[in-house]
Design a protein around this motif. Sequence first.
Motif, PDB file in Angstrom:
ATOM      1  N   GLU A   1       5.450  -1.019  -9.070  1.00 18.48           N
ATOM      2  CA  GLU A   1       4.650   0.204  -8.997  1.00 18.48           C
ATOM      3  C   GLU A   1       3.776   0.355 -10.237  1.00 18.48           C
ATOM      4  O   GLU A   1       2.601   0.712 -10.140  1.00 18.48           O
TER       5      GLU A   1
ATOM      6  N   GLU B   1       0.838  -1.197   0.000  1.00 17.11           N
ATOM      7  CA  GLU B   1       0.000   0.000   0.000  1.00 17.11           C
ATOM      8  C   GLU B   1       0.874   1.250   0.000  1.00 17.11           C
ATOM      9  O   GLU B   1       2.035   1.206   0.405  1.00 17.11           O
ATOM     10  N   GLU B   2       0.322   2.352  -0.447  1.00 15.59           N
ATOM     11  CA  GLU B   2       1.037   3.617  -0.383  1.00 15.59           C
ATOM     12  C   GLU B   2       1.204   4.028   1.082  1.00 15.59           C
ATOM     13  O   GLU B   2       0.260   3.950   1.868  1.00 15.59           O
ATOM     14  N   MET B   3       2.414   4.443   1.425  1.00 17.63           N
ATOM     15  CA  MET B   3       2.704   4.841   2.807  1.00 17.63           C
ATOM     16  C   MET B   3       3.564   6.106   2.776  1.00 17.63           C
ATOM     17  O   MET B   3       4.770   6.062   2.993  1.00 17.63           O
ATOM     18  N   PRO B   4       2.955   7.234   2.478  1.00 16.78           N
ATOM     19  CA  PRO B   4       3.707   8.488   2.342  1.00 16.78           C
ATOM     20  C   PRO B   4       4.442   8.902   3.608  1.00 16.78           C
ATOM     21  O   PRO B   4       5.447   9.618   3.542  1.00 16.78           O
TER      22      PRO B   4
ATOM     23  N   TYR C   1       4.423  -0.330  -3.830  1.00 17.65           N
ATOM     24  CA  TYR C   1       4.802   1.086  -3.807  1.00 17.65           C
ATOM     25  C   TYR C   1       6.128   1.243  -3.069  1.00 17.65           C
ATOM     26  O   TYR C   1       6.289   0.718  -1.960  1.00 17.65           O
TER      27      TYR C   1
ATOM     28  N   VAL D   1       8.482   2.727  -0.666  1.00 15.80           N
ATOM     29  CA  VAL D   1       8.260   3.566   0.518  1.00 15.80           C
ATOM     30  C   VAL D   1       9.566   4.023   1.162  1.00 15.80           C
ATOM     31  O   VAL D   1       9.561   4.933   2.000  1.00 15.80           O
TER      32      VAL D   1
END
Length: 333
Positions: free
Chosen positions: A200, A122-125, A206, A208
């Motif tokens: 991606e 998952e996206e983890m900004p 993603y 990170v």
Amino acid sequence: MKQVKFITGLMAFGVVSLFAGCGEKENEMTKVTLNEVAHSIFYAPQYVALENGYFTQEGLDLDLVTGYGADKTMAAVISGEAQIGFMGAEASIYAYQEGATDPVVNFAQLTQRAGNFLVAREEMPDFKWEDLKGRKVLGGRKGGMPEMVFEYILKKNGLDPEKDLSIDQSIDFGATAAAFTGDDSADFTVEFEPSATALEKQGAGYVVASLGVDSGYVPYTSYSARTSYMEKNPDIMQKFTDALQKGMDFVQSHTPEEIAEIIEPQFPETDLDTITAIVKRYYDQDTWKENLVFGQDGFELLQDILEDAGELKERVSYENLVTTEYAAKAAEK
């Protein structure tokens, strides 16, 4: 090529002499087999040197073979199947510790940062390394640089690699991306390029974190050869290093777009936009050294990492496994 004087009445002789000179030069080419640990955009300066003909200019007919693992690359060098190996310098330390009678010595360092990335599902900004607690990660081979640098970062961030998370080290080098997409039991995977970017693009992962950024400057990959080969072939060693330095000079003085265009033929299965994006990612994090000199500070840091990972029986003297002779001369030209 010999200079040919085109004197009236001797044009035919001149043409013959010209072609004779070309053939003579071709006969002077020296065959050298280079076994690389992996074929990756991470090693862009090497491929620039190949594609721009720098090895040929030095009179070397370079045969590039991919070993798919430092253990296999080292075996090729020790057996004489390859004259030069390109891998993590830890392999030379392991071989030396096992009592190598003809030590494989490092003579040029290419990368100064790790080239792999942590990929999440998952996206983890706002990712922090503590986020790995209680998670499963597809890691690298025990004793290999990818895994040791990963664990080095974990410990720097207060994590115990054995207790705070689960690291799967059973998957072969280069197969972790496929395993990550084929089995959803892992939460993260540690990937080199182009696998990180490919995940991606597929929407399967993603990036990170960059292990290269978070580990700091580490002598990640270097070129090495048997002591006996270097002693018998100093000219070849210098020519090889000179060609490699030209590739490094090109990378230091050109844009990621220009570098990507040069090395594109080396990666026929990857489109130019992706190559460019990957080159830029490595370029921006200062991956490549300006020169090829393998300094003592870097060698000692490498041994710190090996020691920390429990992979070092005893420390090895820098002078025993590193020579800067060829890289220093190449940097002066």
